[in-house]
Design a protein around this motif. Structure first.
Motif, PDB file in Angstrom:
ATOM      1  N   LEU A 251      22.425   4.140  -3.651  1.00  0.00           N
ATOM      2  CA  LEU A 251      21.865   5.254  -2.889  1.00  0.00           C
ATOM      3  C   LEU A 251      20.417   5.536  -3.287  1.00  0.00           C
ATOM      4  O   LEU A 251      19.618   5.988  -2.460  1.00  0.00           O
ATOM      5  CB  LEU A 251      22.722   6.503  -3.098  1.00  0.00           C
ATOM      6  N   ALA A 252      20.087   5.256  -4.550  1.00  0.00           N
ATOM      7  CA  ALA A 252      18.710   5.466  -5.006  1.00  0.00           C
ATOM      8  C   ALA A 252      17.731   4.540  -4.288  1.00  0.00           C
ATOM      9  O   ALA A 252      16.531   4.805  -4.249  1.00  0.00           O
ATOM     10  CB  ALA A 252      18.616   5.246  -6.519  1.00  0.00           C
ATOM     11  N   CYS A 253      18.257   3.456  -3.708  1.00  0.00           N
ATOM     12  CA  CYS A 253      17.399   2.524  -2.961  1.00  0.00           C
ATOM     13  C   CYS A 253      17.108   3.023  -1.553  1.00  0.00           C
ATOM     14  O   CYS A 253      16.200   2.507  -0.888  1.00  0.00           O
ATOM     15  CB  CYS A 253      18.073   1.146  -2.868  1.00  0.00           C
ATOM     16  N   ALA A 254      17.870   4.012  -1.082  1.00  0.00           N
ATOM     17  CA  ALA A 254      17.766   4.426   0.315  1.00  0.00           C
ATOM     18  C   ALA A 254      16.409   5.019   0.654  1.00  0.00           C
ATOM     19  O   ALA A 254      15.814   4.684   1.688  1.00  0.00           O
ATOM     20  CB  ALA A 254      18.874   5.435   0.639  1.00  0.00           C
ATOM     21  N   SER A 255      15.909   5.901  -0.194  1.00  0.00           N
ATOM     22  CA  SER A 255      14.630   6.555   0.085  1.00  0.00           C
ATOM     23  C   SER A 255      13.471   5.559   0.151  1.00  0.00           C
ATOM     24  O   SER A 255      12.673   5.600   1.097  1.00  0.00           O
ATOM     25  CB  SER A 255      14.357   7.640  -0.959  1.00  0.00           C
ATOM     26  N   PRO A 256      13.339   4.636  -0.834  1.00  0.00           N
ATOM     27  CA  PRO A 256      12.272   3.621  -0.720  1.00  0.00           C
ATOM     28  C   PRO A 256      12.414   2.752   0.525  1.00  0.00           C
ATOM     29  O   PRO A 256      11.408   2.407   1.150  1.00  0.00           O
ATOM     30  CB  PRO A 256      12.449   2.791  -2.001  1.00  0.00           C
ATOM     31  N   VAL A 257      13.651   2.396   0.891  1.00  0.00           N
ATOM     32  CA  VAL A 257      13.852   1.578   2.097  1.00  0.00           C
ATOM     33  C   VAL A 257      13.399   2.343   3.333  1.00  0.00           C
ATOM     34  O   VAL A 257      12.726   1.791   4.218  1.00  0.00           O
ATOM     35  CB  VAL A 257      15.332   1.162   2.230  1.00  0.00           C
ATOM     36  N   TRP A 258      13.739   3.617   3.401  1.00  0.00           N
ATOM     37  CA  TRP A 258      13.324   4.452   4.533  1.00  0.00           C
ATOM     38  C   TRP A 258      11.802   4.545   4.607  1.00  0.00           C
ATOM     39  O   TRP A 258      11.216   4.507   5.689  1.00  0.00           O
ATOM     40  CB  TRP A 258      13.953   5.836   4.412  1.00  0.00           C
ATOM     41  N   ASN A 259      11.180   4.673   3.454  1.00  0.00           N
ATOM     42  CA  ASN A 259       9.710   4.733   3.403  1.00  0.00           C
ATOM     43  C   ASN A 259       9.085   3.436   3.904  1.00  0.00           C
ATOM     44  O   ASN A 259       8.088   3.452   4.637  1.00  0.00           O
ATOM     45  CB  ASN A 259       9.257   5.020   1.966  1.00  0.00           C
ATOM     46  N   ILE A 260       9.677   2.298   3.527  1.00  0.00           N
ATOM     47  CA  ILE A 260       9.193   0.996   3.997  1.00  0.00           C
ATOM     48  C   ILE A 260       9.297   0.913   5.514  1.00  0.00           C
ATOM     49  O   ILE A 260       8.357   0.486   6.198  1.00  0.00           O
ATOM     50  CB  ILE A 260       9.988  -0.152   3.336  1.00  0.00           C
ATOM     51  N   LEU A 261      10.440   1.322   6.055  1.00  0.00           N
ATOM     52  CA  LEU A 261      10.662   1.243   7.505  1.00  0.00           C
ATOM     53  C   LEU A 261       9.661   2.127   8.261  1.00  0.00           C
ATOM     54  O   LEU A 261       9.199   1.764   9.354  1.00  0.00           O
ATOM     55  CB  LEU A 261      12.087   1.658   7.841  1.00  0.00           C
ATOM     56  N   ASN A 262       9.306   3.265   7.694  1.00  0.00           N
ATOM     57  CA  ASN A 262       8.368   4.170   8.350  1.00  0.00           C
ATOM     58  C   ASN A 262       6.944   3.619   8.394  1.00  0.00           C
ATOM     59  O   ASN A 262       6.141   4.031   9.240  1.00  0.00           O
ATOM     60  CB  ASN A 262       8.363   5.529   7.632  1.00  0.00           C
ATOM     61  N   HIS A 263       6.626   2.723   7.464  1.00  0.00           N
ATOM     62  CA  HIS A 263       5.267   2.175   7.399  1.00  0.00           C
ATOM     63  C   HIS A 263       5.216   0.691   7.774  1.00  0.00           C
ATOM     64  O   HIS A 263       4.186   0.045   7.598  1.00  0.00           O
ATOM     65  CB  HIS A 263       4.691   2.355   5.985  1.00  0.00           C
ATOM     66  N   GLN A 264       6.304   0.191   8.288  1.00  0.00           N
ATOM     67  CA  GLN A 264       6.409  -1.251   8.516  1.00  0.00           C
ATOM     68  C   GLN A 264       5.427  -1.772   9.554  1.00  0.00           C
ATOM     69  O   GLN A 264       4.964  -2.916   9.471  1.00  0.00           O
ATOM     70  CB  GLN A 264       7.846  -1.589   8.923  1.00  0.00           C
ATOM     71  N   LYS A 265       5.078  -0.959  10.540  1.00  0.00           N
ATOM     72  CA  LYS A 265       4.201  -1.413  11.612  1.00  0.00           C
ATOM     73  C   LYS A 265       2.709  -1.324  11.256  1.00  0.00           C
ATOM     74  O   LYS A 265       1.861  -1.781  12.031  1.00  0.00           O
ATOM     75  CB  LYS A 265       4.482  -0.618  12.887  1.00  0.00           C
ATOM     76  N   GLU A 266       2.411  -0.739  10.105  1.00  0.00           N
ATOM     77  CA  GLU A 266       1.017  -0.627   9.690  1.00  0.00           C
ATOM     78  C   GLU A 266       0.457  -2.003   9.335  1.00  0.00           C
ATOM     79  O   GLU A 266       1.136  -2.822   8.720  1.00  0.00           O
ATOM     80  CB  GLU A 266       0.894   0.309   8.488  1.00  0.00           C
ATOM     81  N   ILE A 267      -0.780  -2.250   9.728  1.00  0.00           N
ATOM     82  CA  ILE A 267      -1.434  -3.526   9.417  1.00  0.00           C
ATOM     83  C   ILE A 267      -1.925  -3.498   7.980  1.00  0.00           C
ATOM     84  O   ILE A 267      -2.601  -2.558   7.562  1.00  0.00           O
ATOM     85  CB  ILE A 267      -2.607  -3.790  10.381  1.00  0.00           C
ATOM     86  N   GLU A 268      -1.577  -4.519   7.225  1.00  0.00           N
ATOM     87  CA  GLU A 268      -1.991  -4.610   5.830  1.00  0.00           C
ATOM     88  C   GLU A 268      -3.511  -4.762   5.733  1.00  0.00           C
ATOM     89  O   GLU A 268      -4.172  -5.276   6.645  1.00  0.00           O
ATOM     90  CB  GLU A 268      -1.321  -5.810   5.155  1.00  0.00           C
ATOM     91  N   ASP A 269      -4.042  -4.311   4.590  1.00  0.00           N
ATOM     92  CA  ASP A 269      -5.475  -4.477   4.333  1.00  0.00           C
ATOM     93  C   ASP A 269      -5.717  -5.937   3.950  1.00  0.00           C
ATOM     94  O   ASP A 269      -5.680  -6.307   2.783  1.00  0.00           O
ATOM     95  CB  ASP A 269      -5.908  -3.546   3.199  1.00  0.00           C
ATOM     96  N   GLY A 270      -5.937  -6.771   4.971  1.00  0.00           N
ATOM     97  CA  GLY A 270      -6.081  -8.199   4.729  1.00  0.00           C
ATOM     98  C   GLY A 270      -6.692  -8.928   5.899  1.00  0.00           C
ATOM     99  O   GLY A 270      -7.378  -8.319   6.738  1.00  0.00           O
ATOM    100  N   PRO A 271      -6.459 -10.218   6.017  1.00  0.00           N
ATOM    101  CA  PRO A 271      -7.103 -11.042   7.052  1.00  0.00           C
ATOM    102  C   PRO A 271      -6.770 -10.644   8.481  1.00  0.00           C
ATOM    103  O   PRO A 271      -7.544 -10.944   9.396  1.00  0.00           O
ATOM    104  CB  PRO A 271      -6.566 -12.454   6.748  1.00  0.00           C
ATOM    105  N   GLN A 272      -5.623  -9.975   8.696  1.00  0.00           N
ATOM    106  CA  GLN A 272      -5.244  -9.618  10.074  1.00  0.00           C
ATOM    107  C   GLN A 272      -5.850  -8.294  10.539  1.00  0.00           C
ATOM    108  O   GLN A 272      -5.746  -7.944  11.711  1.00  0.00           O
ATOM    109  CB  GLN A 272      -3.716  -9.527  10.203  1.00  0.00           C
ATOM    110  N   LYS A 273      -6.496  -7.564   9.645  1.00  0.00           N
ATOM    111  CA  LYS A 273      -7.110  -6.296  10.008  1.00  0.00           C
ATOM    112  C   LYS A 273      -8.273  -6.539  10.974  1.00  0.00           C
ATOM    113  O   LYS A 273      -8.942  -7.566  10.917  1.00  0.00           O
ATOM    114  CB  LYS A 273      -7.609  -5.577   8.753  1.00  0.00           C
TER     115      LYS A 273
END
Length: 487
Positions: free
Chosen positions: A364-386
């Motif tokens: 259950l302690a993994c749930a909050s970090p997983v939810w946070n990842i899903l909320n930011h998943q569509k953000e473009i990383e600071d890298g070559p694709q920006k």
């Protein structure tokens, strides 16, 4: 026996179903500027295009320290070469590949755990590993740790289930060891552990002479296979590789105390269960579990675990963050559970209830970090694709084909532009850097802007431009980058 096999199969299917969300978590279409990922992609590209592995677009100056290894061991490039063949630089395809690798690793971890604990606890432990925040973050990056963990855990399962008097056993063991080193040179820890494990088994059994022969033969075969892969079939410049790591020990102080501090600080993100303020407790309990398990019945993993820890603690490199710890995270989790079971066993029937409650809380302690990842998943990383990076690459294509560029992420720049690249050396004086660049014609400096919000920073280039700016002309810029031409 049939019922036992049926139960194992049911739990395997249950775990597989519970691991399916891995294919939807952190599967992104962009990558950060990490640079190591670019080296792996360049080598995979070279395999497909039948080019030398050391051809990475970097210009190495013999008078200055090496920015990076000319080529990494061939393991990961071989694994991702088929992905490159079909998907080229489509980052999402590689995220799916590493999701699959983590899925398989979870299944193998289950096979390792079930030989030492109950089936349901084995499922819990595998889930705790696979849904760990750091593992999920690592899954979106093109790095070797997850495949390395997969082969390492497979080696442990194999070593505990095989009868070494059979000839194929030695061959398979040698293949696993050779490929492990071909993924990461830290795999030598497994070879050293295998030697100690083999010697211990030899002392326990009769016919020691034959057992010693088999041990020597398997190690020798592993080295031969490593040489076959990394020198004969896909030459990676092993001399340069060896000198690079040897020079690391010569040019850097041993960072033992610094590394202990580093890994302790990052462990709070690996073991966030019940609060980030007690990582030392979990580490201490896991080490106690390892010690008890070693005394009771030491298997191969009990030998490899401390040797691998010693390797990463003594190696003079402190910028790896948590990822160097992650290959032995399944063992940390298992030893923690082993100690908890050892402590609570005197309680009788309550033991399983207590352990189940603890494991479920960990999951259950993994749930909050997983939810946070899903909320930011569509953000473009600071890298070559920006967008700003793609604008910069587009302008680079308009410059003469014989141009040479200077960029702080040299291998990523080479991968996405196909141009020759130089780099600044950390702690090198601006005067020496200026003299170094004067040996080249048609040279361009690509400088990240400090106020762009990017994590890119090149202090060497900043100092060079601050002191010798009259020798460089600003010819292009956007929100994130400035490009200077050397006069």
């Amino acid at each position: 026996m049939i019922k036992a096999k049926t139960n194992v199969k049911k739990y395997r299917i249950l775990l597989a179903l519970l691991l399916l969300p891995l294919f939807f978590i952190n599967v992104k279409d962009s990558h950060d500027w990490g640079d190591d990922f670019a080296q792996y992609l360049i080598q995979a590209k070279n395999i497909i295009e039948k080019k030398p592995q050391t051809e990475n677009g970097l210009l190495f100056d013999s008078n200055t320290p090496a920015y990076a290894i000319a080529a990494y061991p061939i393991g990961l490039p071989l694994l991702i070469a088929p992905v490159y063949y079909f998907a080229k630089l489509d980052i999402q395809a590689y995220c799916v590949f590493f999701s699959f690798a983590l899925f398989i690793t979870g299944i193998i971890c289950f096979e390792y755990f079930r030989k030492k604990t109950s089936l349901i606890f084995s499922v819990f432990l595998a889930l705790i590993f696979c849904y760990n925040f750091q593992i999920l973050e690592l899954k979106k990056q093109i790095l070797s740790e997850i495949p390395f963990t997969c082969i390492l855990m497979l080696l442990f399962v194999w070593a505990e289930s095989v009868h070494y008097k059979k000839k194929y056993a030695l061959i398979v063991t040698a293949i696993l060891l050779a490929f492990l080193i071909s993924l990461r040179l830290a795999g030598f820890a497994a070879i050293i552990g295998f030697v100690f494990y083999g010697l211990n088994q030899m002392l326990k059994n009769n016919n020691r002479q034959n057992n010693l022969f088999r041990l020597i033969l398997s190690i020798a075969l592993a080295f031969l296979l490593f040489i076959l892969l990394n020198k004969l079939l896909f030459p990676i410049g092993p001399g340069h590789l060896a000198s690079f790591y040897f020079n690391s020990f010569q040019t850097h102080d041993l960072l033992f105390l610094k590394n202990i501090t580093l890994y302790y600080s990052v462990s709070q993100y690996i073991f966030p269960f019940f609060g980030t303020w007690i990582p030392a407790v979990w580490i201490l309990l896991a080490l106690c579990g390892w010690l008890i398990k070693s005394i009771q019945s030491g298997s191969l993993s009990e030998y490899v675990f401390p040797i691998y820890l010693a390797v990463i603690l003594f190696y003079p490199y402190g910028d790896g963050g948590a990822r160097f710890l992650l290959p032995i995270l399944p063992l940390f989790i298992f030893y923690l559970g082993y100690f908890l079971k050892f402590v609570f066993t005197p309680l009788g029937r309550k033991t399983n209830l207590i352990l189940t409650s603890i494991y479920l809380l960990m999951i259950l302690a993994c749930a909050s970090p997983v939810w946070n990842i899903l909320n930011h998943q569509k953000e473009i990383e600071d890298g070559p694709q920006k967008e700003t990076s793609r604008e910069m690459f587009t302008f680079i294509k308009t410059l003469p084909s014989n141009s040479i560029f200077v960029f702080c992420r040299a291998r990523a720049f080479s991968l996405y532009t196909g141009r020759k690249v130089l780099y600044t050396i950390r702690d090198q004086s601006p005067e020496k850097t200026f003299d170094q660049f004067q040996h080249y014609k048609s040279i361009y400096l690509v400088a990240p802007k400090n106020n762009s919000g990017s994590n890119l920073k090149d202090s060497g280039l900043e100092n060079l431009l601050r002191i010798h700016k009259e020798h460089y002309e600003n010819i292009w810029e956007n929100k994130a980058f400035e490009i200077y031409r050397q006069n």
